[in-house]
Enzyme design. Structure first.
Site, PDB file in Angstrom:
ATOM      1  CG  MET A  16      -1.951  -1.071   1.209  1.00 58.27           C
ATOM      2  SD  MET A  16      -3.256  -0.989   2.469  1.00 58.27           S
ATOM      3  CE  MET A  16      -2.660   0.042   3.746  1.00 58.27           C
ATOM      4  CB  VAL A  19       6.929   0.974   6.705  1.00 51.13           C
ATOM      5  CG1 VAL A  19       6.956   0.995   8.230  1.00 51.13           C
ATOM      6  CG2 VAL A  19       5.700   0.230   6.206  1.00 51.13           C
ATOM      7  CG  ASP A 132      -1.386 -10.849   3.428  1.00 55.37           C
ATOM      8  OD1 ASP A 132      -1.110 -11.863   2.748  1.00 55.37           O
ATOM      9  OD2 ASP A 132      -0.833  -9.746   3.245  1.00 55.37           O
TER      10      ASP A 132
END
Length: 175
Positions: A16, A19, A132
């Site tokens: 997405m 980080v 996941d």
């Protein structure tokens, strides 16, 4: 700067977004900042889906307080940047350990597996299914303590479906 924190360094790239390691100056602690940009994801509908997943991850993991699940501190936005501030973890992912062909004796492997199972059992009892679970989403510290991370695809009891007809979510190699 995000909220009261400031970025320190890049930790990695996820499905997405990115980080980062950051510092929350309000209470003097290190945090991991999982981020996505508002325009990330191609079409406006895909970008909206990513924003919804980020919020869903914060809600799912944020409801859980367990020693083997990463702690969520905050979710928010700063301009077009969306983020989750979470516990910063020192160590390696199980994927990194496997990739380096580290030989784990059966006691250490069993200790890791029992902690993963304890985390997932706790989440399931709270009505949350991770969906996941994979070596990349399991962090191990120097004392062989684990943290299950990345609840971005989690299914929460009572929440409408996030998959569309004819679509699948997850990591293909683990499905």
């Amino acid at each position: 700067a995000i909220g009261s924190g400031i970025g320190i360094g890049f930790l990695g790239q996820g499905a997405m977004g990115a980080v980062y390691k950051g510092k929350d100056h309000a209470i003097e602690r290190l945090v991991a900042l999982k981020t996505i940009r508002a325009g990330y994801g191609g079409t406006p509908a895909e970008a909206e889906d990513l924003r919804e997943r980020l919020v869903r991850e914060a809600k799912a993991a944020g409801k859980l307080s367990h020693p083997n699940i990463v702690t969520i501190y905050d979710v928010g936005a700063d301009g077009d940047l969306r983020y989750i501030a979470m516990e910063y973890l020192e160590g390696y992912t199980l994927e990194q350990v496997v990739r380096q062909k580290v030989q784990l004796n059966y006691r250490i492997a069993a200790k890791i597996l029992m902690q993963v199972c304890a985390a997932l059992d706790y989440a399931h009892k709270a009505g949350i299914v991770h969906r996941d679970i994979k070596a990349d989403n399991i962090m191990i510290n120097s004392k062989n303590q684990i943290k299950v991370m990345d609840f971005g695809l989690a299914k929460l009891r009572g929440v409408t479906r996030i998959t569309k007809e004819q679509s699948t979510l997850g990591t293909l190699g683990y499905m």
